[in-house]
Design an enzyme around this catalytic site. Sequence first.
Site, PDB file in Angstrom:
ATOM      1  N   HIS A 172       0.974  -1.250   0.212  1.00 23.93           N
ATOM      2  CA  HIS A 172      -0.037   0.140   0.009  1.00 23.93           C
ATOM      3  C   HIS A 172       1.034   1.168   0.061  1.00 23.93           C
ATOM      4  O   HIS A 172       0.723   2.273  -0.840  1.00 23.93           O
ATOM      5  CB  HIS A 172      -0.944  -0.121   1.205  1.00 23.93           C
ATOM      6  CG  HIS A 172      -1.718   1.026   1.333  1.00 23.93           C
ATOM      7  ND1 HIS A 172      -3.160   1.048   1.319  1.00 23.93           N
ATOM      8  CD2 HIS A 172      -1.578   2.501   1.982  1.00 23.93           C
ATOM      9  CE1 HIS A 172      -3.619   2.182   1.480  1.00 23.93           C
ATOM     10  NE2 HIS A 172      -2.903   3.211   1.728  1.00 23.93           N
ATOM     11  N   GLU A 173       1.849   1.211   0.972  1.00 24.91           N
ATOM     12  CA  GLU A 173       2.797   2.454   1.067  1.00 24.91           C
ATOM     13  C   GLU A 173       3.556   2.417  -0.294  1.00 24.91           C
ATOM     14  O   GLU A 173       4.071   3.748  -0.667  1.00 24.91           O
ATOM     15  CB  GLU A 173       3.620   2.425   2.309  1.00 24.91           C
ATOM     16  CG  GLU A 173       2.850   2.424   3.448  1.00 24.91           C
ATOM     17  CD  GLU A 173       1.957   3.610   3.803  1.00 24.91           C
ATOM     18  OE1 GLU A 173       2.362   4.687   3.204  1.00 24.91           O
ATOM     19  OE2 GLU A 173       0.816   3.398   4.143  1.00 24.91           O
TER      20      GLU A 173
ATOM     21  N   HIS B 158       1.697   4.475  -2.844  1.00 26.14           N
ATOM     22  CA  HIS B 158       2.047   5.988  -2.836  1.00 26.14           C
ATOM     23  C   HIS B 158       3.382   6.370  -3.257  1.00 26.14           C
ATOM     24  O   HIS B 158       3.514   7.479  -3.798  1.00 26.14           O
ATOM     25  CB  HIS B 158       1.850   6.438  -1.255  1.00 26.14           C
ATOM     26  CG  HIS B 158       0.381   6.355  -0.681  1.00 26.14           C
ATOM     27  ND1 HIS B 158      -0.561   6.770  -1.307  1.00 26.14           N
ATOM     28  CD2 HIS B 158       0.048   5.812   0.460  1.00 26.14           C
ATOM     29  CE1 HIS B 158      -1.573   6.269  -0.206  1.00 26.14           C
ATOM     30  NE2 HIS B 158      -1.004   5.720   0.516  1.00 26.14           N
TER      31      HIS B 158
END
Length: 381
Positions: A64-65, A68
């Site tokens: 998920h990170e 980003h």
Amino acid sequence: MEGNIRVGTLFGIPFYINPSWFLILALGTFWFGEQFAQVLNGNLLPWIMGLTTSLLLFASVLAHELGHSAAALSQGIGVRSITLFIFGGLAMLEKESETPFQSFLVAIAGPLVSILLFVVFSIAGSTLPLPTSLSIIISILATLNLILAVFNLIPGLPLDGGNVLKAAIWKLTGNPNKGLLYASRVGQIFGWVAITTGALAVFDVIEYGSLWTVLIGFFLLQNAGMSAQSAQVQDKLDHYTAKDAVIPDSPIVSQDLTLREFVNDYVIGNNKWRKFLVTNADGQLVGAIATEDLKAVATSEWTEKTVQTLMKPVEEDTQIEASQSLLEVVKRFEQDTNKQLTVIDQNGVVLGLLEKSSIVNLLSQPQENQSQDSKPEATPV
């Protein structure tokens, strides 16, 4: 977060684990282990499966990170680090996106990765002939990735949905600080809702919620409050220019002064400055002179030689336009190693020096003083 443990690098990005992560890893292993113990035989196997599930869950958070981070890197924004901690993960970016749409892309990238993982795990769990234990893990990961995506899309900072809301308000108003402030306020509201819900659940008033909900609420409230505070400071900075924060009586001398005049008028009895900006007859910057440079000339020659003979060039990256907003100045201080900047107006006239401390002094002044100081000067006709 302090005390982070560096694990290594991922695609060139420093990867850290906060000590609090080990607590949530242990709790996750225990909770998942209990679930597996109900369907699997063996004393050790359920706990191994519980640990595996917890590690794979955090691998999903890491993905998920990385979503980003990939979006930020595609915009030329560096990623300082990725850190896993008790409440999930955090990608630290070097700067903000330049446009609302780019900001939106960075914010939405994480949830999109989680949704993609949900789809992949769901398809794998329903189509592949997997052993029971592995099938359970895949099912849990699919559900948790969906929850991770939905939870992060709550429209309040510090969650991804808050950054989406910030980008939307930025687009509508043209002011990124307003977006930050409104998204922070919404985040504070959700924080209070989580705290209230969790507290009511702890006292058996309602069925939904737990102590964990309270902790998440405090996390949202604290971080949203810090974002709101940051937005207010940034908005304040955006209303001032570099000219407003110039240090009074900055060290500026004329190139035509003799070294004797320079020493008598500016050096003797002055312990504050060791370097002076040098200007020509029109007040324009032509160089700088340090008191140390005086040692190169015999004192007997000070009445004959001028400041111009000892001055040295001033690098352009230490100069800044007087009309530049203080918010941009602060960002420049964060990125550069320069401790001082020379403020120059549109005609090249030197107004003085600017430091971080002079910005702090300006912001700490009572509002009425700031209003008077920032009034435009009368122009002679």
